[in-house]
Scaffold this motif. Structure first.
Motif, PDB file in Angstrom:
ATOM      1  N   ASN A 168      43.581  59.812  13.887  1.00 43.30           N
ATOM      2  CA  ASN A 168      42.678  59.705  12.732  1.00 43.30           C
ATOM      3  C   ASN A 168      41.923  58.383  12.814  1.00 43.30           C
ATOM      4  O   ASN A 168      42.507  57.311  12.681  1.00 43.30           O
ATOM      5  N   ARG A 169      40.623  58.439  13.058  1.00 43.16           N
ATOM      6  CA  ARG A 169      39.806  57.224  13.129  1.00 43.16           C
ATOM      7  C   ARG A 169      39.503  56.760  11.706  1.00 43.16           C
ATOM      8  O   ARG A 169      38.508  57.155  11.107  1.00 43.16           O
ATOM      9  N   CYS A 170      40.370  55.904  11.191  1.00 37.02           N
ATOM     10  CA  CYS A 170      40.273  55.502   9.786  1.00 37.02           C
ATOM     11  C   CYS A 170      40.319  53.990   9.591  1.00 37.02           C
ATOM     12  O   CYS A 170      40.216  53.519   8.454  1.00 37.02           O
ATOM     13  N   SER A 213      39.117  50.129   9.671  1.00 39.93           N
ATOM     14  CA  SER A 213      37.899  49.323   9.652  1.00 39.93           C
ATOM     15  C   SER A 213      38.141  47.992  10.367  1.00 39.93           C
ATOM     16  O   SER A 213      39.250  47.709  10.835  1.00 39.93           O
ATOM     17  N   ASP A 215      40.839  46.101   8.536  1.00 41.75           N
ATOM     18  CA  ASP A 215      42.177  46.624   8.846  1.00 41.75           C
ATOM     19  C   ASP A 215      42.679  46.085  10.189  1.00 41.75           C
ATOM     20  O   ASP A 215      43.824  45.626  10.308  1.00 41.75           O
ATOM     21  N   LYS A 236      46.905  54.965   7.945  1.00 41.33           N
ATOM     22  CA  LYS A 236      46.382  54.421   6.688  1.00 41.33           C
ATOM     23  C   LYS A 236      47.503  53.799   5.858  1.00 41.33           C
ATOM     24  O   LYS A 236      47.328  52.734   5.252  1.00 41.33           O
ATOM     25  N   SER A 241      48.498  50.558   7.515  1.00 39.41           N
ATOM     26  CA  SER A 241      47.490  49.534   7.265  1.00 39.41           C
ATOM     27  C   SER A 241      47.584  49.000   5.843  1.00 39.41           C
ATOM     28  O   SER A 241      47.477  47.788   5.615  1.00 39.41           O
ATOM     29  N   GLU A 249      42.052  54.494  16.847  1.00 42.31           N
ATOM     30  CA  GLU A 249      42.069  54.830  15.419  1.00 42.31           C
ATOM     31  C   GLU A 249      41.047  54.013  14.629  1.00 42.31           C
ATOM     32  O   GLU A 249      41.057  54.020  13.400  1.00 42.31           O
ATOM     33  N   ARG A 271      37.215  53.211  13.341  1.00 47.97           N
ATOM     34  CA  ARG A 271      36.031  54.012  13.037  1.00 47.97           C
ATOM     35  C   ARG A 271      34.906  53.732  14.020  1.00 47.97           C
ATOM     36  O   ARG A 271      34.244  54.633  14.514  1.00 47.97           O
ATOM     37  N   GLN A 273      48.775  62.638  11.900  1.00 45.96           N
ATOM     38  CA  GLN A 273      47.964  62.263  13.068  1.00 45.96           C
ATOM     39  C   GLN A 273      48.474  60.990  13.735  1.00 45.96           C
ATOM     40  O   GLN A 273      47.703  60.107  14.108  1.00 45.96           O
TER      41      GLN A 273
END
Length: 653
Positions: free
Chosen positions: A34-36, A38, A41, A189, A192, A260, A262, A365
Motif C-alpha cells: 500500500n503506497r500510503c 508521505s 512519515d 499506516k 506510521s 510504500e 506515495r 498489505q
C-alpha cells in the motif's frame, strides 16, 4: 581423472549465474504493498531509527571516556561520514523504488550472490539490533523501579550460569517485542501513526533538554581547569568519531520503505536528508548542553542526562528524560520490526529465500508471515540470550551494506539505462542496437521472422557518447580501452579500487601493531596502495556517466562513493577478531542457504530456463545492405543456426 574436472565453459556459466543481476519491471511503481507513506512519515521513520537510546547513553559515554567535550566534533565528522552513505541510499531509493534496501540495490547492479549475502547479513543485524534494544528498554524501565523486576524474576524463576545465555529470562523485553509485532502487522499506516506518537514525545523531550540545558549551561566546564575542550586530543576525537558513526545507523529504513511511499522519487531523498540532518543536529546540541551543564569527567556513562539534571537540583527532570528515552527506544524497535520483514519479503519474492515469506496479506498489505516469524525470533533472542557479546556484530553488517551500496552506485552510474542505446565504440565495433531513423526522428521498426528490422541512420557529426564509454578527451591517451564494451572497464576499476582500499586500510590499521613493518616498507606500501586507489578512481572518472535524470543523483561521483567505501572498510577493520569470526560463520551458513535453495529457485534462474524464440537479428542500414547477426539466445537444446535460407532469401529480395 581429467574427465571428472569441470570444463571451462561450465565454470564460466556457473560464475555468470552467481553474478547475474535482477531484471526490473517496466512499471516499478506497481506493487502489492500500500503506497500510503508521505515524506513526513518517512522522515519520522528515519529519525526513529537513528535517535534512540544512543542520544541518552552514547553521548555521555563518548564524552567521558573517549573525547571529552570534543565529542561535538566527533558527531560532526560522523554525521558527514554517514551523509556519504545516506546519499548513495537516497539515489538508489529514488531510482529503484522497491523494498529491500541494500539487498535490492546490490542485486540490480552488482550480482545475485553478493545481494544475497548483503541481505543475509542485514537480516541478522536487524534481529540482534531489535532484541538488544528491547533488553535495553527493559533494563532502563527496571532501573526506574530500583530493579524490582529483575529481583522478582531471579527469585521466582531463577538465574542461569550458562555461556551465551542471559543471567535471567527477560520476559519484559520479549513482551514489548510481541506487542510491537502485533502493531506492525496491522499495516504501514498503523505503524506510521504509532511511530508519529512516540517520535513526537521523544522530540518534545529533546527540545526540553536543550532549553533547560542552555539555561543551566556553565562555560567554565570547557575551561582548562576542567581539562579543556579536547582533553584526549585529535586521537580521542577520531576514536569518538568511530563510535559516534554507529549512532546514525537507521536511515536505511527509509530506503526499505520506498515501495510504500506515495512518491518515492521525491520523498525518499528528502526524507533521508531531513532525518539525517535533524538527527545530527540533535546529537550535536545535546552533546553541547550535556558537557556545559556538568564537568565532562564527572558524567555518569549509564544515564548521563538524567544524572546531570539531578546534580543541578532538577531531579523531576530525570523522569522526563527517562520517558523520552523509553519513547526513543520504542521508535527504534518499530524501525527494526518494520524493515526486517520487508527485506526478507524482497529476497523471497526474488526466489532467493523461502517462498512463504513473500506472501502479502490482502487486507493489511504487509508481509504478515515475515513479521510474525521474525518478531517471534526477536522475542526469543531477547528472552534468553546474552546479547552484549553480539551487539558489535551489528557494525560489520551495516558497514558491509554501506560498502556494497556505494560500489553499486558507481557501477550503475556508468551503465546504460534501461532502454538506452549504446553508441558504437571508437574502434569501430558495430553495435546492433538502434538509434534514430533516417529523418532524425523516432526509430522505425519492422517485424519479420520474430525479429525486428530496424532502420538506422546516424549522423556521425552529432554522435553522443553513451554511459560507460571513454570520454573523447582521454581517447588519444587511452585508445586501447576503446575496444571494451561500455561499462566493462569501469567494473574492473571498481573491483581494483575496493582491493586497493582493503590493502591500504589493512596497512593503516595493522601495519605498526600486528605486522610490525619497518618504516620504509610501511611507507612504500602506503604509497603503492594509495596510487592504486587513486588510479582506479581516475580511470572510472575518465568514462562517461549517465546523463542527469529526473530523480536524485549523488554529486561528485565517483569521488563521494569512493570516500564512503574507504571509510567503511577502515571502520570494519577496526572491529575485533571475534566479530570477524562470527561474521565468517554467519556467511558460511548463508552460503549453505543460497546454494541449497536460492540459486535454484531464483526468478532470474527460472527466466534463463525459459525457451527463447528469437533466432536472428537484422538491421537495415541506409545503403540498402542487410547485416545479419545471429544471437546466441536459444536454449541449450536448440542450435544457434539462424533462420532457414529460404526465409533469408525472401528477406533479401
Amino acid at each position: 581423472m581429467a574427465r571428472w574436472l569441470p570444463r571451462s565453459t561450465d565454470l564460466t556459466r556457473f560464475c555468470q549465474k552467481l553474478n547475474r543481476v535482477k531484471t526490473l519491471e517496466d512499471d516499478m511503481m506497481e506493487t502489492s504493498f500500500n503506497r500510503c507513506l508521505s515524506t513526513i512519515d518517512l522522515t519520522l521513520l528515519g529519525i526513529g531509527g537513528m535517535v534512540g537510546s544512543g542520544l541518552y547513553v552514547l553521548t555521555g559515554t563518548v564524552a567521558k571516556e573517549i573525547a571529552g567535550p570534543a565529542v561535538i566534533i566527533s558527531f560532526i565528522i560522523a554525521g558527514f561520514a554517514s551523509l556519504l552513505a545516506a546519499l548513495c541510499y537516497a539515489e538508489f531509493g529514488a531510482r529503484v523504488p522497491k523494498t529491500g534496501s541494500a539487498y535490492m540495490f546490490t542485486y540490480v547492479s552488482v550480482g545475485e550472490i553478493w545481494a544475497f549475502l548483503i541481505g543475509w547479513n542485514v537480516l541478522l543485524e536487524y534481529m540482534i539490533g531489535g532484541a538488544a534494544v528491547a533488553r535495553a528498554w527493559s533494563g532502563y524501565l527496571d532501573s526506574i523501579f530500583n530493579h524490582k523486576i529483575k529481583n522478582f524474576t531471579e527469585t521466582h524463576v531463577g538465574a542461569w550460569q550458562v555461556p551465551f545465555l542471559a543471567r535471567y529470562p527477560d520476559f519484559l523485553a520479549a513482551a514489548i517485542l510481541l506487542v510491537a509485532t502485533a502493531f506492525i502487522s496491522f499495516g504501514a499506516k498503523v505503524s506510521s501513526w504509532l511511530n508519529h506518537v512516540f517520535s513526537a514525545i521523544s522530540i518534545g523531550v529533546i527540545i526540553f533538554i536543550l532549553i533547560m540545558g542552555f539555561v543551566l549551561a556553565q562555560p567554565k566546564n570547557w575551561s582548562t581547569q576542567e581539562g579543556g575542550f579536547a582533553p584526549y586530543g585529535l586521537s580521542g576525537i577520531m576514536a569518538g568519531t568511530a563510535t559516534c558513526f554507529y549512532a546514525f545507523v537507521g536511515f536505511d529504513v527509509i530506503a526499505a520503505s520506498s515501495e510504500e511511499a506515495r512518491n518515492p522519487q521525491r520523498a525518499v531523498p528528502r526524507a533521508i536528508a531531513f532525518s539525517l540532518g535533524l538527527a545530527t543536529g540533535a546529537y550535536i546540541l545535546v552533546s553541547v548542553v550535556l558537557t556545559l551543564m556538568v564537568p565532562w569527567h564527572t558524567l555518569d556513562p549509564d544515564s548521563a542526562l538524567a544524572d546531570a539534571f539531578y546534580r543541578r537540583g532538577y531531579a523531576w527532570a530525570g523522569f522526563l528524560v527517562a520517558a523520552g528515552s523509553i519513547c526513543a527506544m520504542n521508535t527504534v524497535l518499530l524501525s527494526n520490526l518494520f524493515s526486517l520483514p520487508r527485506i526478507v519479503y524482497a529476497m523471497a519474492e526474488d526466489g532467493l529465500f523461502f517462498q512463504v515469506f513473500s506472501r502479502v496479506h490482502p487486507r493489511t498489505q504487509v508481509p504478515v508471515v515475515g513479521i510474525v516469524v521474525f518478531g517471534l525470533l526477536m522475542a526469543l533472542l531477547a528472552l534468553i540470550f546474552d546479547l552484549e557479546a553480539l551487539v558489535q556484530f551489528l557494525s560489520i553488517g551495516t558497514l558491509l551494506a554501506y560498502t556494497f551500496v556505494a560500489a553499486s552506485i558507481i557501477v550503475l552510474r556508468f551503465q546504460q539505462q534501461k532502454g538506452d542505446v549504446p553508441a558504437p565504440a571508437a574502434s569501430g565495433r558495430p553495435n546492433p542496437e538502434p538509434h534514430e531513423g533516417p529523418s532524425g526522428g523516432e526509430l522505425k521498426e519492422y517485424e519479420s521472422f520474430s525479429d525486428k528490422l530496424q532502420l538506422v541512420d546516424r549522423d556521425k557529426s552529432k554522435e553522443q557518447r553513451e554511459p560507460g564509454q571513454l570520454k573523447a578527451a582521454f581517447e588519444p591517451y587511452l585508445e586501447f580501452l576503446s575496444d571494451f564494451y561500455p561499462g566493462e572497464v569501469v567494473t574492473v576499476a571498481v573491483v581494483t579500487l575496493m582491493v586497493s582500499a582493503i590493502c591500504l586500510c589493512s596497512i593503516l590499521v595493522f601495519g605498526n601493531t600486528h605486522l610490525h613493518l619497518p618504516t620504509w616498507s610501511y611507507s612504500l606500501l602506503l604509497v603503492l596502495f594509495s596510487l592504486g586507489f587513486l588510479l582506479s578512481l581516475l580511470l572510472i572518472w575518465a568514462h562517461e556517466q549517465q546523463h542527469s535524470t529526473q530523480t536524485f543523483q549523488i554529486p561528485l561521483v565517483p569521488l563521494s562513493p569512493a570516500l564512503s567505501i574507504i571509510l567503511n572498510i577502515y571502520l570494519m577493520l577496526k572491529l575485533s577478531y571475534m566479530t570477524w569470526l562470527r561474521f565468517i560463520i554467519w556467511l558460511l551458513l548463508g552460503l549453505l542457504v543460497y546454494f541449497g535453495y536460492g540459486i535454484w529457485h531464483s526468478k532470474e534462474n527460472l527466466r534463463e530456463l525459459q525457451p527463447q524464440r528469437v533466432s536472428a537479428h537484422y538491421v537495415v542500414f541506409p545503403g540498402g545492405s542487410l547485416e545479419e547477426r545471429v544471437q546466441a539466445v536459444q536454449p541449450s537444446s536448440q542450435p544457434a543456426t539462424g533462420l532457414p535460407d529460404t526465409d533469408t532469401d525472401d528477406c533479401k529480395r
